[in-house]
Every structure is written in C-alpha cells, then in structure tokens.
Design a protein around this motif. Structure first.
Motif, short mmCIF file in Angstrom:
data_model
loop_
_atom_site.label_atom_id
_atom_site.label_comp_id
_atom_site.label_asym_id
_atom_site.label_seq_id
_atom_site.Cartn_x
_atom_site.Cartn_y
_atom_site.Cartn_z
N ASP A 327 0.80 -1.23 0.00
CA ASP A 327 0.00 0.00 0.00
C ASP A 327 0.83 1.28 0.00
N GLU A 330 0.03 4.17 -2.63
CA GLU A 330 -1.28 4.75 -2.32
C GLU A 330 -1.25 5.53 -1.00
N ARG A 344 -7.05 4.19 -0.42
CA ARG A 344 -7.80 2.99 -0.78
C ARG A 344 -6.85 1.80 -0.60
N TRP A 345 -6.87 1.22 0.59
CA TRP A 345 -5.95 0.14 0.90
C TRP A 345 -6.33 -1.13 0.13
N ALA A 348 -9.59 -4.07 2.66
CA ALA A 348 -10.48 -3.11 3.31
C ALA A 348 -10.46 -3.28 4.83
#
Length: 378
Positions: A327, A330, A344-345, A348
């Motif tokens: 991640d 992001e 937005r990993w 979730a």
C-alpha cells in the motif's frame, strides 16, 4: 581547540572535527532534515573518514534546528521514483540508507545522537544504533519519537525492528503497528533512549564538548552523562504514558496476529471500565492504518531476533514488495501528495489479511548471493 572540516559531499550536511569529536550536523530544515541520498552518502563518507583516524575519539550527530533531528526519509522522492517506474533509484536509496544504519550500529567508536525534536523513521535509523557503540541516545523535552510507517502503508524499516523487538513486553509490537508517537519519558521507559537533558542545556553541552580535554571516546560519553545528570525528565519514566498503558499493551499486542489483537481490543472496549477508552482510541488508530502494512509490521518485529545485518536485508526485500504489492504508493499519495487522507488500501479490513498475504511480502527478489546487502555482517 582545533576544528577541521571534511570535504562536503552534500550541502544538506555539515561535517567537522572539533576537539577530537566528529560532528555530523543535519542542515535541511525545510524538510525537517528528511534524508536525501546525498545526505546519506555524506554521513557515511564522514564516518568512513573518521573510523581509523586516531584524532577522532567519538562522533556526535545533531540538528542545527530545534524542530527536528530527522523526520524520516525523502518520501516524495520515493513516490516520484515509483511514478516513473524507476526501481533502481528506490533500490539505491534504501540500500545506501541501510548500509549507513549498519555502519552506525557497528561503529567502533562511541556514536552519540542528540535526539531533540522530531525523530521518526529514518531519524531513528541514524540514532538508535548509538546504543550499540558505547555511545548515547540523548532525548530532551521536545523529543517526538515514532516509527509511523503504517500510516503510509510502509513498515518500520531502517533496522528499527531490531530495537523494537528488544523493548519490554509487547511495547515494540504496539509501537510498530500503531506508529504511536512517544516522548522522552516513554523512550527512556521503553529502552529507546539512554539519557535525558534539558533542551535549553544543549548549547552549553556543545560548548563543553568543544573545550574539555579528552583522551578517549569513553570520556566524551562520560562528559555528556555528567551534564545530563543535572536534569530530570518529567514525568519520570515509570510514570510515562507507555508505563501506564503497559498492562493493556501487553494484554493485547502480545497476541500472535492482528485479527486477534483487534478482537481482543473490541472485547476490552465492550467490557467497559478503565481500559475501554484506551481500547477505543487504539481501535480507531488501527482502523485508519493499512491492514497489510500493520500485519507486515507485526511480523517484522516478530522476526527481528537475528543480527542487524539480517534485519536490514529483510527490510530491503520488504521495500520492494511494499511498493510493488503493498500500500505504500497509495499511502504516500493519500497522506503526503494529494493529502485527501482517503487511502484505498488493498485490503479493506484487518480481518481480510491472511498469513499467506503477509508471507508473500517477505519473499526476496534476490538470490542470497546477489542480495545488495549480502556483505553486511553483525
């Protein structure tokens, strides 16, 4: 008192020898002394130059600016390299940073870190190793210490997991996963600092270091310890916030994986009572961080039982997977670049991350005999 300057490799670092002490002074205030490749090279060059020099007894790393010793690595640079698909630039940065961390950890002379202001990420990498050299990690009332990487989808790198794994109880696991910021008393309690001195006393300390005659590195260390003895941290380490939360931290963060830690915290909250509010706050932090990077961070500390060299090799492997499969890109976009704080990993929920997902992150892209850090020992 003699002063000699080393040839500058970076205009963001000043290095000089004064009174048989090598000084490394970070000079990138607008970026809170975040480490660039040039700064890393300049620091390493100075340490190499002084390693065998009998006229250098000890090394002091410090910032000329009160706000920060070092707020980390140059995250924007890494993001831009990722956007360009420039893996080599990123590999070079991390490889050279970790070689510097290792050089500090194994340095044959006392290395002393004056850790006032923000000391996070890469700042921990250039300071924690002091503990292994016969040197000192010196904190002040302004110290804000953290490995906050899970916030951007990374993990506590720079060999920090070696030190976190050796803190009392489950403190290291807690600090790695949450990225919590701690102060001087907490750092002393956790064994992540050695002595405390009042911020206002630093100029006088530097003046003393420039004047007092020294014959051995241990005398430089003793001088700092003597100056620091006049000051007491408040609260005392045994009354620090970490000390007060220690029972709760050990109860929950000693559990083997993130899903069980979260479930345990939710039970604590549901029970009510003294621990409920702390559990509520901790759950909120976990819900905001990258589930994958928290799981990786927990595992990094779990695996940090070996040598620092082994830890740094794993760190380098994980930088590759964190950018490629994790991640990090992001996280940097959401927190640093666009600042929308809406990452937005990849997963979730914490409960969605499997042991196999974590294990995949630890796969090295290099055979052992081709690893960029294969030469590191100890």
């Amino acid at each position: 008192m003699s002063t000699s300057a080393s040839p500058a490799v970076s205009d963001e670092i000043a290095t000089h020898v004064t009174n048989r002490i090598g000084f490394i002074e970070l000079e990138r205030p607008k970026a809170l002394n975040a480490l660039s490749t040039g700064m890393i090279r300049a620091m390493h060059a100075a340490l190499d130059e002084w390693r065998e020099d009998p006229e250098v007894l000890a090394v002091v790393v410090r910032s000329r600016h009160a706000r920060a010793l070092c707020a980390g690595g140059d995250i924007r640079f890494m993001y831009e390299a990722a956007q360009r698909g420039d893996q080599r630039a990123r590999d070079t940065f991390f490889s050279e940073e970790y070689r510097l961390n290792h050089a500090i950890f194994t340095y044959p002379k006392p290395y002393i870190a004056l850790m006032n202001g923000i000391v996070m990420g890469g700042g921990m990498g250039i300071s924690q190793g002091a503990h292994r050299t016969g040197g000192l990690r010196v904190v002040t009332q302004s110290t804000q210490m953290a490995m906050p990487e899970t916030r951007i989808g990374l993990f506590p790198d720079v060999g920090a997991s070696w030190f976190l794994a050796r803190t009392p109880g489950a403190l290291g696991r807690y600090l790695a996963v949450t990225g919590a910021t701690i102060g001087a008393a907490d750092a002393l309690y956790a064994g992540l600092a050695d002595v405390y001195i009042d911020e206002q006393a630093l100029p006088a300390l530097l003046d003393t270091l420039g004047r007092e005659p020294f014959e051995r590195g241990a005398e430089v260390v003793a001088c700092i310890e003597r100056e620091a003895a006049a000051y007491r941290v408040a609260p005392a380490p045994e009354d620090a916030p970490l000390a007060h939360a220690r029972t709760l931290i050990d109860r929950h963060f000693a559990l083997p994986d993130l899903a069980r830690i979260l479930a345990s915290l939710e039970q604590e909250r549901a029970r009510g009572g003294e621990g409920a509010e702390w559990a509520e706050q901790t759950i909120a932090v976990l819900r905001e961080r990258s589930p994958l990077s928290m799981a990786v961070s927990l595992e990094v500390v779990t695996r940090a039982e070996g040598s620092m060299a082994d830890v740094l090799r794993v760190d380098l492997d994980l930088t590759r997977s964190s950018f490629a499969l994790g991640d990090t890109v992001e996280g940097i976009r959401a927190r640093i670049i666009d600042k929308d704080n809406a990452p937005r990993w990849r997963f979730a929920r914490i409960e969605d991350v499997s042991a196999a997902d974590v294990e995949r992150m630890f796969e090295s892209p290099w055979p052992a005999n081709e690893h960029p850090l294969r030469e590191l020992r100890g």
